[in-house]
Design a protein around this motif. Structure first.
Motif, PDB file in Angstrom:
ATOM      1  N   LYS A  29       0.858  -1.183   0.000  1.00 35.76           N
ATOM      2  CA  LYS A  29       0.000   0.000   0.000  1.00 35.76           C
ATOM      3  C   LYS A  29       0.897   1.236   0.000  1.00 35.76           C
ATOM      4  CE  LYS A  29      -3.866  -2.313   2.020  1.00 35.76           C
ATOM      5  NZ  LYS A  29      -4.786  -2.454   3.115  1.00 35.76           N
ATOM      6  N   PRO A  30       0.764   2.085  -1.025  1.00 35.99           N
ATOM      7  CA  PRO A  30       1.714   3.193  -1.209  1.00 35.99           C
ATOM      8  C   PRO A  30       1.778   4.203  -0.063  1.00 35.99           C
ATOM      9  CG  PRO A  30       0.420   2.840  -3.199  1.00 35.99           C
ATOM     10  CD  PRO A  30      -0.167   1.979  -2.138  1.00 35.99           C
ATOM     11  N   LEU A  31       0.664   4.723   0.397  1.00 37.01           N
ATOM     12  CA  LEU A  31       0.715   5.784   1.408  1.00 37.01           C
ATOM     13  C   LEU A  31       1.356   5.322   2.713  1.00 37.01           C
ATOM     14  CD1 LEU A  31       0.178   8.706   2.140  1.00 37.01           C
ATOM     15  CD2 LEU A  31      -2.124   8.035   2.848  1.00 37.01           C
ATOM     16  N   PRO A  32       0.899   4.207   3.293  1.00 40.70           N
ATOM     17  CA  PRO A  32       1.585   3.762   4.516  1.00 40.70           C
ATOM     18  C   PRO A  32       3.057   3.421   4.269  1.00 40.70           C
ATOM     19  CG  PRO A  32      -0.509   2.604   4.273  1.00 40.70           C
ATOM     20  CD  PRO A  32      -0.273   3.382   3.008  1.00 40.70           C
ATOM     21  N   SER A  33       3.382   2.925   3.084  1.00 39.67           N
ATOM     22  CA  SER A  33       4.776   2.603   2.763  1.00 39.67           C
ATOM     23  C   SER A  33       5.641   3.855   2.744  1.00 39.67           C
ATOM     24  CB  SER A  33       4.859   1.889   1.405  1.00 39.67           C
ATOM     25  OG  SER A  33       4.169   0.660   1.455  1.00 39.67           O
ATOM     26  N   VAL A  34       5.109   4.946   2.201  1.00 40.05           N
ATOM     27  CA  VAL A  34       5.835   6.216   2.186  1.00 40.05           C
ATOM     28  C   VAL A  34       6.026   6.731   3.611  1.00 40.05           C
ATOM     29  CG1 VAL A  34       5.661   8.644   1.488  1.00 40.05           C
ATOM     30  CG2 VAL A  34       5.164   6.840  -0.161  1.00 40.05           C
ATOM     31  N   VAL A  35       4.994   6.597   4.449  1.00 44.76           N
ATOM     32  CA  VAL A  35       5.096   7.020   5.852  1.00 44.76           C
ATOM     33  C   VAL A  35       6.192   6.221   6.560  1.00 44.76           C
ATOM     34  CG1 VAL A  35       3.893   7.118   8.078  1.00 44.76           C
ATOM     35  CG2 VAL A  35       2.714   7.841   5.987  1.00 44.76           C
ATOM     36  N   VAL A  36       6.271   4.928   6.281  1.00 42.99           N
ATOM     37  CA  VAL A  36       7.310   4.079   6.887  1.00 42.99           C
ATOM     38  C   VAL A  36       8.698   4.581   6.500  1.00 42.99           C
ATOM     39  CG1 VAL A  36       8.362   1.770   6.861  1.00 42.99           C
ATOM     40  CG2 VAL A  36       5.880   2.005   7.037  1.00 42.99           C
ATOM     41  N   VAL A  37       8.928   4.768   5.220  1.00 44.25           N
ATOM     42  CA  VAL A  37      10.260   5.165   4.749  1.00 44.25           C
ATOM     43  C   VAL A  37      10.641   6.545   5.288  1.00 44.25           C
ATOM     44  CG1 VAL A  37      11.614   5.746   2.693  1.00 44.25           C
ATOM     45  CG2 VAL A  37      10.170   3.698   2.694  1.00 44.25           C
TER      46      VAL A  37
END
Length: 110
Positions: A29-37
Motif C-alpha cells: 500500500k503506497p501511502l503507509p509505505s511512504v510514511v514508513v520510509v
C-alpha cells in the motif's frame, strides 16, 4: 538540551513509522509505505544528531526502550493488541532501566 529534543523526535518518528509498517501490508500500500520510509529516515537522522552528545549505547538504549513501550501502547490503543501482566511488568522494567540510565549514569550525556 537539543540532544533530548533530537532524541524525542527520533523516538516519535520511529513509532509513527513502525505503526505504519503494519498498515503498509508488506509495502503493498503506497501511502503507509511512504510514511514508513520517511518516518525511519527522520528517526535515524535525528538519532544521528543525538549521537553528537550522547554515547551511542545510552542513546540507543533509550531510543529502543521507549520506542518498544510507545509502540506497544499504540498497538493497544489502535489495533486492539492485548497486554497481559508479564508484558506490563516487562515494559515497567524497560521504563525503570531508562530512568536508571538518566538519573544515575555518568555516561548519559548530562
Amino acid at each position: 538540551m537539543n540532544h533530548w529534543v533530537y532524541l524525542i523526535t527520533a523516538i516519535v518518528s520511529e513509532v509513527i513509522a513502525t505503526s505504519a509498517l503494519k498498515a503498509s501490508t508488506g509495502f503493498t500500500k503506497p501511502l503507509p509505505s511512504v510514511v514508513v520510509v520517511i518516518g525511519y529516515l527522520v528517526s535515524f537522522y535525528f538519532l544521528s544528531l543525538t549521537l553528537k552528545t550522547i554515547p551511542v549505547g545510552i542513546a540507543y538504549a533509550i531510543w529502543s526502550g521507549v520506542g518498544v513501550v510507545l509502540i506497544s501502547v499504540v498497538a493497544w490503543l489502535l489495533c486492539g493488541q492485548k497486554l497481559d501482566l508479564p508484558a506490563l511488568i516487562g515494559m515497567g522494567l524497560i521504563i525503570s532501566g531508562v530512568m536508571v540510565i538518566n538519573l544515575f549514569s555518568k555516561t548519559a550525556g548530562h
